[in-house]
Design a protein around this motif. Structure first.
Motif, PDB file in Angstrom:
ATOM      1  N   ALA A   1      72.833  -8.255  44.164  1.00 23.22           N
ATOM      2  CA  ALA A   1      73.454  -7.818  42.890  1.00 23.22           C
ATOM      3  C   ALA A   1      74.515  -8.445  42.487  1.00 23.22           C
ATOM      4  N   GLN A   2      74.904  -9.294  43.152  1.00 25.72           N
ATOM      5  CA  GLN A   2      76.237 -10.002  43.216  1.00 25.72           C
ATOM      6  C   GLN A   2      75.342 -11.417  42.092  1.00 25.72           C
ATOM      7  N   LEU A   3      75.033 -12.347  42.509  1.00 21.49           N
ATOM      8  CA  LEU A   3      74.428 -13.069  41.620  1.00 21.49           C
ATOM      9  C   LEU A   3      73.832 -12.601  40.681  1.00 21.49           C
ATOM     10  N   ALA A   4      72.725 -11.471  40.426  1.00 23.85           N
ATOM     11  CA  ALA A   4      73.179 -11.074  39.402  1.00 23.85           C
ATOM     12  C   ALA A   4      73.674 -10.501  38.324  1.00 23.85           C
ATOM     13  N   PHE A   5      75.110 -10.157  38.581  1.00 15.79           N
ATOM     14  CA  PHE A   5      76.156  -9.385  38.146  1.00 15.79           C
ATOM     15  C   PHE A   5      77.004 -10.822  37.741  1.00 15.79           C
ATOM     16  N   PHE A   6      77.070 -12.106  38.062  1.00 11.27           N
ATOM     17  CA  PHE A   6      77.460 -12.837  37.749  1.00 11.27           C
ATOM     18  C   PHE A   6      77.046 -14.121  36.872  1.00 11.27           C
ATOM     19  N   LEU A   7      75.318 -13.957  36.971  1.00 11.38           N
ATOM     20  CA  LEU A   7      74.644 -14.380  36.028  1.00 11.38           C
ATOM     21  C   LEU A   7      74.693 -13.972  34.382  1.00 11.38           C
ATOM     22  N   GLY A   8      74.827 -12.657  34.724  1.00 13.04           N
ATOM     23  CA  GLY A   8      74.915 -11.644  33.619  1.00 13.04           C
ATOM     24  C   GLY A   8      76.336 -12.184  32.620  1.00 13.04           C
ATOM     25  N   ALA A   9      77.652 -12.189  33.023  1.00 10.49           N
ATOM     26  CA  ALA A   9      78.474 -11.811  33.216  1.00 10.49           C
ATOM     27  C   ALA A   9      78.620 -14.045  32.538  1.00 10.49           C
ATOM     28  N   LEU A  10      78.150 -14.779  33.434  1.00  6.83           N
ATOM     29  CA  LEU A  10      78.077 -15.909  33.035  1.00  6.83           C
ATOM     30  C   LEU A  10      77.098 -16.329  31.577  1.00  6.83           C
ATOM     31  N   GLY A  11      75.875 -15.107  31.437  1.00  6.08           N
ATOM     32  CA  GLY A  11      74.645 -15.716  30.403  1.00  6.08           C
ATOM     33  C   GLY A  11      76.036 -15.344  28.836  1.00  6.08           C
ATOM     34  N   GLY A  12      76.560 -13.879  29.161  1.00  2.00           N
ATOM     35  CA  GLY A  12      76.676 -13.216  27.960  1.00  2.00           C
ATOM     36  C   GLY A  12      78.622 -14.583  27.518  1.00  2.00           C
ATOM     37  N   LEU A  13      79.493 -15.179  28.443  1.00  2.69           N
ATOM     38  CA  LEU A  13      80.209 -15.686  28.024  1.00  2.69           C
ATOM     39  C   LEU A  13      79.630 -17.635  27.371  1.00  2.69           C
ATOM     40  N   LEU A  14      78.385 -17.679  28.200  1.00  2.00           N
ATOM     41  CA  LEU A  14      77.865 -18.715  26.709  1.00  2.00           C
ATOM     42  C   LEU A  14      77.284 -18.177  25.791  1.00  2.00           C
ATOM     43  N   GLY A  15      76.622 -17.162  25.515  1.00  2.00           N
ATOM     44  CA  GLY A  15      75.926 -16.459  24.772  1.00  2.00           C
ATOM     45  C   GLY A  15      77.105 -17.039  23.538  1.00  2.00           C
ATOM     46  N   VAL A  16      78.653 -16.225  24.008  1.00  2.00           N
ATOM     47  CA  VAL A  16      79.468 -15.806  22.746  1.00  2.00           C
ATOM     48  C   VAL A  16      79.868 -17.675  22.678  1.00  2.00           C
ATOM     49  N   ALA A  17      80.197 -18.537  22.945  1.00  2.00           N
ATOM     50  CA  ALA A  17      80.094 -19.584  22.691  1.00  2.00           C
ATOM     51  C   ALA A  17      79.053 -20.446  22.689  1.00  2.00           C
ATOM     52  N   PHE A  18      78.097 -20.173  22.560  1.00  2.00           N
ATOM     53  CA  PHE A  18      77.074 -20.950  21.986  1.00  2.00           C
ATOM     54  C   PHE A  18      76.560 -20.378  20.131  1.00  2.00           C
ATOM     55  N   GLY A  19      77.288 -19.320  20.464  1.00  2.00           N
ATOM     56  CA  GLY A  19      76.968 -18.462  18.868  1.00  2.00           C
ATOM     57  C   GLY A  19      78.381 -19.302  18.130  1.00  2.00           C
ATOM     58  N   ALA A  20      79.140 -19.126  18.830  1.00  2.00           N
ATOM     59  CA  ALA A  20      80.325 -19.673  18.098  1.00  2.00           C
ATOM     60  C   ALA A  20      79.998 -20.794  17.484  1.00  2.00           C
ATOM     61  N   PHE A  21      79.529 -21.638  18.520  1.00  2.00           N
ATOM     62  CA  PHE A  21      79.429 -23.249  17.865  1.00  2.00           C
ATOM     63  C   PHE A  21      78.564 -23.251  16.993  1.00  2.00           C
ATOM     64  N   GLY A  22      77.021 -22.060  17.469  1.00  2.00           N
ATOM     65  CA  GLY A  22      76.374 -22.485  16.060  1.00  2.00           C
ATOM     66  C   GLY A  22      76.737 -22.008  14.458  1.00  2.00           C
ATOM     67  N   ALA A  23      77.498 -21.656  14.467  1.00  2.00           N
ATOM     68  CA  ALA A  23      78.171 -20.308  13.570  1.00  2.00           C
ATOM     69  C   ALA A  23      79.061 -21.919  12.914  1.00  2.00           C
ATOM     70  N   HIS A  24      80.287 -23.037  13.899  1.00  2.00           N
ATOM     71  CA  HIS A  24      80.635 -23.408  13.225  1.00  2.00           C
ATOM     72  C   HIS A  24      80.393 -25.226  12.948  1.00  2.00           C
TER      73      HIS A  24
END
Length: 126
Positions: free
Chosen positions: A2-25
């Motif tokens: 459960a802890q790993l799933a939560f961590f990877l979900g949060a990390l994926g969200g963080l990277l999703g925002v970062a990749f989205g910003a990178f793509g947009a700019h």
């Protein structure tokens, strides 16, 4: 798990925002419309399924022995790697044959949602 799933979900969200910003700019003026669209699709699906990982992680904390929840975590992760990963590589490299890998990730996403739905039916309907 459960802890790993939560961590990877949060990390994926963080990277999703970062990749989205990178793509947009950074990529807006470097990519053609097709490549940018492919990249944006990868970001969207990564972000949506990172949220699904968070949900599965929270449910696993309550129901740690559920094989359906564990399966959904594995399938969401596999889907992110195959679906979003292949689209990221495709958008940067232009290697169109990678598009053949993308549907396998889509199937993993579908199976992950099916496992999550079955787990909800089984565990929350008690």
């Amino acid at each position: 798990m459960a802890q790993l799933a939560f961590f990877l979900g949060a990390l994926g969200g963080l990277l999703g925002v970062a990749f989205g910003a990178f793509g947009a700019h950074a990529l807006r003026d470097r990519f053609d419309a097709y490549s940018l669209s492919v990249y944006e699709t990868a970001v969207q699906y990564q972000f949506f399924h990172s949220l699904a990982l968070l949900a599965a992680g929270l449910l696993l904390a309550q129901f740690p022995s559920s094989m359906l929840l564990k399966s959904s975590v594995f399938l969401f992760l596999l889907g992110i790697v195959l679906f979003s990963g292949s689209l990221y590589i495709l958008s940067f490299s232009g290697l169109r044959w990678l598009g053949a890998v993308t549907p396998l990730g889509g199937l993993a996403f579908i199976a992950g949602w099916a496992c999550l739905a079955a787990a909800g039916w089984q565990l929350l309907g008690q």
